[in-house]
Scaffold this motif. Structure first.
Motif: not given
Length: 491
Positions: A221-238
């Motif tokens: 149901g999302g963007d049919k043109e989006l082939s793939y996504a990759q990456g990283s996230h690093k978060a600090t939470i207070i």
């Protein structure tokens, strides 16, 4: 604790959002809403959990460098904000909020301009098991069940994992794509933040959308043109020890989205998120001003001293809608037309009579209730009945200056507060037109108050059309009451 997540490959019919790439960590612990407050046990371990019941303001600030096919194309600066109001209804604890997006992409760090906002509504509930169910879904919140706290007792260094759901629209195409993410949390220590004891938590996860492997996730149901996504996230939470609310989240992002046309877009930078509770409003000053203007009696003043605990559930009218403004009928064509058809003349006479009755009811309501005052869970609400606008227009007619001057004087006493301005119409058959007109009229009132010395960035404007009647729409008097503008001093 069971967490909400997107079922594989089966989520269709996703809601429209006006959203570029972001991380809206709105729920900040709300997936743990049913646990007690964070506490220290005898063995030194701690239970970190969230208890949400207050209004709060959410702000996300992002500064992301954007690269297209490896070439730098600009800095994406964005502010996403919302004012969230929890209230008890027949469905349980319901969170309602209006989201606002200010965005700019440029080659320098020019500040994103703020002004009177367009409201994007959202409403959701969280069940006892932690699942989140959207009631009004326009794509917000984009992170659901994040962050999640372990139901086990924790010591410093302990690690836990939880599933969440993320919604993205990297190119602002108006098509949201949802994907599950698996977040690893670590309880890293304790500290003070603005003098308040807090937990420090780190979080990290990898973006892997349609990347192959043993498990492939695709949102059809999302963007049919989006082939793939990759990456990283690093978060600090207070996280507040007293309430379990995530006060600050700072995320370091490096993520790439690839599209069917061969283009790849990389986003690198930081996203910082803040949860803020509104300042305590000096209600005594407001009450004194309201009594001075004879808008409040002693009984009303007593009710305003404390906010109500339970919000009354307002059900939408089942009566259909149409144009809400009184307009004169051009009678010349059937008065001077020689020998008009009697049936046609009778129909037009009845229409004219009905419109005159509605106009008289509007005038009566205007004189009887210039401004009314109510105590709501969101804050003190001022209701302006029957502001005089041009027909089918948001342009105010002369004669409303006094009421606007009065309201501006009241709002100036609410130091630091934000104001929700909501326009309403009668419900008479044309829903889309009513919503548009009610929003434009809310904007018009905000602009008029801004000219009276109140910063435009403090206004949140929305239109509800005829969806929230306070009287039946089958009488002229009821329609007159339903045509109103409400201003809530968010508290």
């Amino acid at each position: 604790m069971k967490l909400f997540g997107l079922s594989r490959i089966k989520k269709i019919g996703l809601a429209f959002i006006i959203l570029n790439f972001n991380l809206v960590f709105l729920l900040m612990g709300q997936s743990a809403i049913n646990h007690p407050l964070g506490e220290i046990t005898d063995d030194g371990s701690e239970t970190i959990s969230y208890k949400g019941s207050r209004n709060y303001k959410f702000t996300e600030r992002s500064d992301l460098r954007v690269y297209q096919n490896g070439k730098y194309v600009g800095l994406q600066s964005k502010i996403v904000s919302a004012f969230i109001i929890p209230s008890w209804t027949d469905k349980g604890l319901v969170y309602e909020g209006d989201f606002f997006v200010d965005q700019d992409t440029n080659r320098n760090k020019t500040q994103v301009a703020l002004g009177i906002h367009d409201a994007i509504p959202s409403s959701f509930i969280i069940n006892d098991d932690g699942n989140l169910t959207m009631l009004v879904d326009n794509g917000y919140p984009s992170f659901r069940s994040f962050p999640a706290y372990s139901s086990h007792k924790l010591k410093k260094g302990d690690v836990w994992e939880a599933k969440a759901t993320r919604a993205v629209d990297p190119l602002s195409k108006g098509i949201v794509t949802k994907m599950p993410i698996y977040v690893q949390y670590t309880y890293t220590g304790d500290d003070l933040y603005n003098g308040e004891p807090v937990y420090l938590i780190s979080a990290q996860w990898a973006t892997r959308y349609n990347m192959g492997g043993t498990t492939i996730y695709v949102d059809w149901g999302g963007d049919k043109e989006l082939s793939y996504a990759q990456g990283s996230h690093k978060a600090t939470i207070i996280v507040s020890k007293a309430t379990g609310a995530a006060l600050v989240i700072r995320d370091n992002v490096d993520e790439t989205f690839a599209y069917a046309d061969g283009n790849k877009y990389q986003f690198k930078g930081t996203i910082s998120l803040f949860t803020e509770y509104p300042p305590a409003i000096d209600r005594s000053k407001l009450i004194a001003a309201l009594k001075r203007m004879e808008l409040l009696d002693d009984d009303g003043a007593e009710k305003l001293l404390q906010r109500p605990v339970v919000k009354e559930v307002v059900k939408s009218s089942t009566i259909s809608d149409k144009d809400d403004d009184w307009e004169p009928v051009n009678t010349s064509e059937w008065v001077s037309g020689g020998n008009p058809d009697k049936k046609d003349s009778k129909t037009k006479t009845e229409k004219l009579k009905k419109q005159i009755e509605e106009h008289q009811a509007t005038e009566a309501a205007h004189k009887a209730t210039p401004i009314s005052v109510d105590n709501t869970e969101a804050g003190i609400r001022l209701t302006i009945q029957n502001l005089q606008f041009k027909a089918d227009s948001a342009e105010l007619l002369p004669g409303e200056e006094k009421r606007l001057d009065q309201i501006a004087e009241i709002l100036k006493l609410a130091d630091g507060a934000q104001f929700l301005i909501e326009g309403h119409t009668a419900s008479t058959g044309y829903e889309a037109g009513e919503l548009k007109l009610s929003k434009e009229r809310a904007d018009s009132i905000a602009a008029a108050l801004a000219k009276r010395g109140i910063g435009s960035e403090r206004f949140i404007c929305k239109g509800s059309g005829g969806k929230k009647p306070i009287a039946p729409n089958d009488t002229a008097e009821g329609k007159a009451l339903n045509r109103r503008v409400e201003i809530t001093i968010l508290d």
